[in-house]
Design a protein around this motif. Structure first.
Motif, short mmCIF file in Angstrom:
data_model
loop_
_atom_site.label_atom_id
_atom_site.label_comp_id
_atom_site.label_asym_id
_atom_site.label_seq_id
_atom_site.Cartn_x
_atom_site.Cartn_y
_atom_site.Cartn_z
N THR A 49 14.45 -24.27 11.64
CA THR A 49 15.19 -23.19 10.98
C THR A 49 15.46 -23.53 9.52
OG1 THR A 49 16.19 -22.52 13.06
CG2 THR A 49 17.32 -21.85 11.05
N ASP A 168 12.22 -16.26 13.12
CA ASP A 168 12.86 -17.47 13.65
C ASP A 168 13.18 -17.26 15.12
OD1 ASP A 168 14.03 -19.91 13.91
OD2 ASP A 168 15.93 -19.34 12.96
N GLU A 169 12.34 -17.85 15.98
CA GLU A 169 12.50 -17.71 17.43
C GLU A 169 12.84 -16.27 17.81
OE1 GLU A 169 14.08 -20.84 19.53
OE2 GLU A 169 14.16 -22.24 17.88
MG LIG Z 1 16.65 -23.00 14.92
#
Ligand SMILES: [Mg+2]
Ligand SMILES: Nc1ncnc2c1ncn2[C@@H]1O[C@H](COP(=O)(O)OP(=O)(O)O)[C@@H](O)[C@H]1O
Lengths: 223, 830
Positions: A49, A168-169
């Motif tokens: 991240t 992000d995910e």
């Molecule tokens: Mg993360």
């Protein structure tokens, strides 16, 4: 056209903590070409991240350089980076990040409105229809399921036809089936808009759909 | 961001209820300030004009010389209405044998400029309001002149060389107050008839007055413009009637204080809701930034937004404030039977400025901080909420409050006091609140699960809770302060004028009459004051210096202060009279044989006299030398016989004295005066019942105003409460969602909420009692000149009331948290 849209040179991120300095990223060199799809994988806490944030110009590294579409982000102030983000970058987040006070349609219109685009509404309608929510335009995020919220977020991400899409995910908060559909949608739209995709995930299967994968381990690229 | 977009976003915020609380807080702030100050403004004007009845004018210019024509010209030029009166003592002859010294007032058409005259056809009856004056050649007389002169209506009497017909009984005149003991029975005549009496000769004791009525500002200008000194006195209600003057002063201070607190509370409410709004927008801004909005765009957007919100709330607040004020006026119409003059523009200006300053000082800083939110926040929630510059927030709020306070009160002194007290209170409260929370945790260990959860909740959000206790406590404290001050002010006023305060004075009682008169009064009146001997005399030398020279050199006060050479009523006493306190020197022994004197402290100070100085008096032609041995303080407002100068018993031994006393007579027994005066024709009775009634009715109205302001401030206090509960709503929501997902029942949550609010209220109550006792003690001793008092009942009542209040308001404010299904709560968190 095989030019690098994103280029990083030896980026490092060190944060002070109570126990001393904590190195989150350590000498990351990356080149991502236009139209390429890249997966960043790694265990939770490996710095994915943080890296994404720096590549997208949300945050600054403590060392090294980052270029995005020929803009040296590391030389810019937050004001200039905001402008670059508005023009070149789209985001999809694990926690959707829709504005709760806005309807689905308004959430999608927002990036174009920020640019002062008069056609925002029509384009947003089209995009929402494209992600399968043409009927839900006046609903608020809290009235939508997680998958639906993420679709709105995807529509919003593409609203400005970004050069690079950072995710992000994006399926982290969704069940497998719904996640699968969301991923399909992202890749589908990515192809249609010829966007560069940077996808952070810890799901190897998902990563395998990307053209290239980098593996992050405690702040270093290991492969 | 362009304007249209900002407006659209504002509209979206509003629609989703995000802006609502801020807007409501601003509107209520402006509305409260506007309605309080509108009402105070109008009431103030009304009270001033009501009390102006005591002068029969707004101001007057008094002199022993004729009022020059240029004064009237200057008054006319400013649009000030005026009329002339003359006051002088004169003998009235009903026949060759029967005569009486009266106090003549000669008036011209236009009199009275304020207030009304009452007349009757029968002595000692209440009489009817009249708008007329005696016709030329006619006079109106005080009731008590009818028995003493043995006349009835229609008879003629001689005043000087003029024969005038007695047309009516004069039962009330507005400007009756003033120096009680120089007042003979009244004879009201026309100023046009004065030359015919030929009583005005060089050297005669005449007091000329030019009564004035007009705008405060015009009057102030006139006062500055006229060459008043040294021969003309400018008199307003404060000089002429200290009882009313001091009641008005205190009431004004109080209303002002109430208004100030209203402003502060409203400001706190605005700050709280702006902080909540800003906090809710952290994510919002983070997202906007990832979408490419620049910090300056965001800043510009929120500034435009705030301006729009400010403008809307000013319009709505002024309208609302005006409306509330109209309602108050309508509601109190029957209670406050004064017709209120139209309001000035000031309350509206004040309301608008309050809106502006609240928006700038209280709401802008947290919004300004939004531009610094890092876009990383969308990835890491804990990031980018770097604390708002506390210095900026608090600094701006402090500067804003300071400005409002100074402007509103017009008094640096009062403002400084308020600020010092608030500062000290905040410091002490912070420590106290921390301490209370700590002890709460210890108690919580042993408690049942609902309470444990509640107390755990309290200490988990330890810092916020200290803040909330401070805010609740402060708001609560402000209310207590007002309540306590109100109570002690009103008690003070009541005690100065007890129900059966003497309302008649008897003068000129010979030593032989004392016993019979006492017996008669004891039989017919309810309460009789002490009997005091009385002689008239004046100072001729001070410390061997001629009195005029001494006065020229030592008199510190210009204008209407006491004069050394004036003829005064003197008395002697072995014991210090009730209500008098010796402030310097010592009271004499009961068997003292030296000639000593006790002076009223202000009198002594104004004339530059000290303990040990000597005074030479001329008392009824005899010279008396005395040494000053003490200064006394006395309550001029008390309407009891008061003396500037009291001698030791030995000093006036050789001098023939008359006696005076006072008694209370209920209105329905007024006719007793007829009997009294027939029995003792030589005594003089002065009726002050009308005056006392007037003072009491003014005090009652002031009391009502004070109560009204108090209730408006209570309303702002509740607003603060709601705003501060709303501020903690989001955190609570997240927590409860968690507890519910972990399987906590609704009852548990409701119970823990109730426990938490009750504890919070209890702690705030304790904090408030400590603060208010301290502040009230300070205010009473420093500003209102009242004795200090502690209120034990408060220590019990305030924490309980605090618990109950916050419990009720808190549960009301969070009821949706408890009753919402957990699913909705979870999704609502996003
Ligand atoms: Mg993360
Ligand atoms: N600002 C920060 N301060 C301290 N530690 C941080 C900060 N940002 C990230 N970290 C830490 O750095 C590590 C990597 O975080 P992150 O990039 O979120 O990992 P991932 O997304 O791969 O799970 C984690 O251990 C996290 O706790």
């Amino acid at each position: 056209m095989n030019r690098a849209v994103i280029r990083s040179e030896a980026i490092a991120k060190v944060v002070p903590t109570v126990e001393g300095e904590l190195t989150i990223l350590d000498g990351i060199d990356l080149e991502i070409n236009a139209g390429e799809t890249l997966a960043i994988v790694g265990a939770s806490g490996s710095g994915k991240t943080t890296l994404l944030g720096i590549l997208a110009g949300l945050d600054l590294p403590t060392g090294g350089k980052v270029f995005l579409s020929d803009n040296e982000l590391t030389m810019m102030d937050e004001e200039q980076r905001a402008k670059v983000r508005g023009e070149h970058v789209g985001f999809v987040f694990q926690t959707f990040q829709l504005l709760g006070s806005l309807t689905a349609l308004e959430n999608v219109m927002l990036p174009r409105e920020l640019r002062g685009d008069a056609n925002a509404k029509q384009e947003a309608m089209d995009l929402l229809t494209k992600v399968g929510l043409g009927e839900r335009t006046t609903h608020y995020p809290r009235q939508l399921s997680g998958g639906e919220q993420q679709r709105v977020a995807i529509a919003r991400a593409f609203a400005c036809q970004p050069t690079v899409l950072f995710a992000d995910e994006p399926t982290g908060n969704l069940d497998t089936a719904t996640g699968q559909k969301i991923i399909d949608l992202i890749f589908e739209l990515n192809e249609e808009f010829a966007t560069t995709l940077v996808l952070v995930t810890h799901d190897e299967r998902l990563a395998s759909r990307c053209q290239r994968t980098v593996v992050l381990d405690t702040g270093r690229i290991v492969s | 961001m362009n304007l249209r977009l900002v407006m659209r976003m504002a509209w979206r915020d509003w629609r989703s209820g995000e802006l609502g609380l801020l807007l409501i807080a601003l509107i209520l702030a402006i509305g409260t300030v506007t309605s309080v100050s509108l009402f105070v403004d109008r009431l103030h004007q009304a009270l001033i004009s009501e009390s102006a009845n005591f002068l029969a004018a707004d101001r007057y210019i008094g002199s022993s010389r004729e009022i020059p024509e240029e004064f009237r010209v200057a008054a006319s030029a400013r649009g000030i209405t005026f009329t002339d009166t003359m006051l002088f003592p004169s003998m009235v002859f009903a026949s060759d044998e029967v005569n009486q010294l009266v106090s003549v007032k000669a008036v011209a058409p236009g009199y009275p400029l304020r207030g009304v005259l009452k007349i009757s056809d029968e002595p000692f009856t209440p009489g009817e309001v009249t708008l007329e004056l005696p016709e030329l050649g006619e006079i109106w007389l005080d009731s008590r002149l009818f028995p003493s002169l043995g006349i009835s209506l229609g008879d003629t009497v001689e005043v000087g060389f003029a024969e005038l017909e007695v047309a009516k009984v004069l039962t009330r005149e507005p400007d009756r107050g003033g120096s009680l003991f120089d007042l003979g029975p009244r004879l009201l005549m026309r100023i046009e008839d004065v030359p015919a009496t030929e009583v005005v000769q060089p050297g005669s004791r005449i007091s000329y007055r030019l009564l004035l009525k007009g705008d405060d500002s015009a009057l102030a200008e006139l006062k500055d413009e006229l060459p008043l000194k040294p021969n003309f006195r400018w008199v307003s209600i404060r000089e002429s009637s200290p009882a009313i003057g001091s009641a008005l002063d205190r009431a004004e201070s109080f209303l002002l204080l109430g208004g100030l607190l209203g402003v502060l509370l409203a400001g706190v409410a605005v700050a709280l809701s702006a902080h909540r709004y800003a906090r809710r927008h952290y994510d919002h801004v983070g997202i906007l930034k990832t979408l490419g909005a620049s910090a300056n765009q965001i800043l510009g957007g929120y500034v435009v937004l705030l301006t729009a919100v400010g403008a809307v709330s000013v319009v709505l607040g002024l309208a609302g404030g005006g409306a509330i004020h109209m309602i108050i006026v309508a509601l109190l119409g029957s209670l406050i039977p004064i017709d209120l003059p139209m309001p000035s523009a000031r309350p509206f200006l004040l309301g608008s400025a309050t809106g502006l300053i609240c928006a700038l000082a209280f709401a802008l800083p947290p919004l300004l901080h939004l531009k610094n939110i890092s876009p990383m926040r969308v990835l890491h929630r804990d990031l980018g909420s770097a604390p708002a510059s506390q210095y900026l927030s608090y600094g701006a709020a402090a500067a804003g409050s300071l400005f409002l306070l100074i402007w509103y009160s017009g008094s640096l002194w009062l403002t400084a006091w308020m600020l010092i007290c608030t500062g000290v209170a905040l410091g002490v409260f912070g420590m106290l609140a921390t301490l209370l929370l700590r002890s709460g945790r210890v108690v919580g260990m042993q408690a049942g699960s609902g309470w444990r959860l509640a107390l755990a909740g309290l200490q988990r959000r330890h810092r916020e809770n200290v803040g909330q206790i401070l805010i609740f406590g402060l708001a609560f404290m402000l209310l207590l302060i007002l309540l306590l001050l109100r109570t002690s002010l009103i008690d003070e006023w009541r005690s100065q004028l007890p129900e059966n305060a003497p309302n008649h004075f008897v003068l000129n009682v010979t030593p032989e009459q004392v016993d019979d008169l006492s017996a008669m009064l004891a039989e017919h009146s309810e309460q009789q004051g002490g009997i005091y001997p009385m002689v008239r005399g004046r100072v001729i030398e001070a410390n061997g210096v001629d009195a005029k020279t001494w006065e020229d050199e030592h008199r510190s006060m210009e204008g209407p202060g006491p004069r050394l050479r004036s003829e005064r009523n003197l008395t002697w006493a072995a014991k210090l009279p009730d209500d008098n306190t010796v402030v310097k020197g010592t009271w004499w022994d009961e068997n003292e044989t030296r000639a000593l004197a006790s002076l009223e402290d202000d009198y002594a100070e104004a004339l530059g006299l000290e303990i040990g100085d000597t005074l030479r008096f001329d008392v009824a032609g005899q010279i008396v030398d005395v040494e000053i041995t003490n200064f006394r303080h006395l309550e001029w407002e008390s309407m009891r016989p008061n003396f500037f100068i009291i001698f030791s018993p030995g000093a006036l031994d050789q001098i023939p004295a008359t006696y005076m006393t006072s008694f209370f007579l209920a209105p329905e027994k007024k006719r007793f005066l007829n009997t009294l005066l027939s029995e003792f024709p030589t005594i003089t009775v002065i009726e002050v019942d009308a005056l006392i009634n007037q003072v009491q009715s003014i005090i009652e109205r002031v009391t009502q105003a004070v109560e009204l302001v108090l209730s408006l401030v209570v309303a702002s206090g509740c607003l603060v409460l709601i705003a501060s509960i709303q501020a903690s709503r989001d955190t609570r929501m997240a927590e409860h969602a968690l507890i519910r997902t972990l399987g906590g029942s609704r009852r548990l949550i409701a119970g823990s909420l109730a426990g938490e609010f009750a504890a919070l209220g209890f702690f705030a109550g304790i904090v408030a009692v400590v603060g208010s006792e301290f502040t009230v003690a300070m205010l009473q001793t420093q500003i209102f000149d009242l004795p200090m008092r502690i209120h034990p009942w408060l220590w019990l009542v305030a924490p309980l009331a605090g618990s109950l209040l916050i419990l009720v308001v808190g549960l009301f404010g969070t009821r949706s948290l408890v009753s919402a299904p957990p699913m909705l709560v979870l999704r609502g968190l996003n």
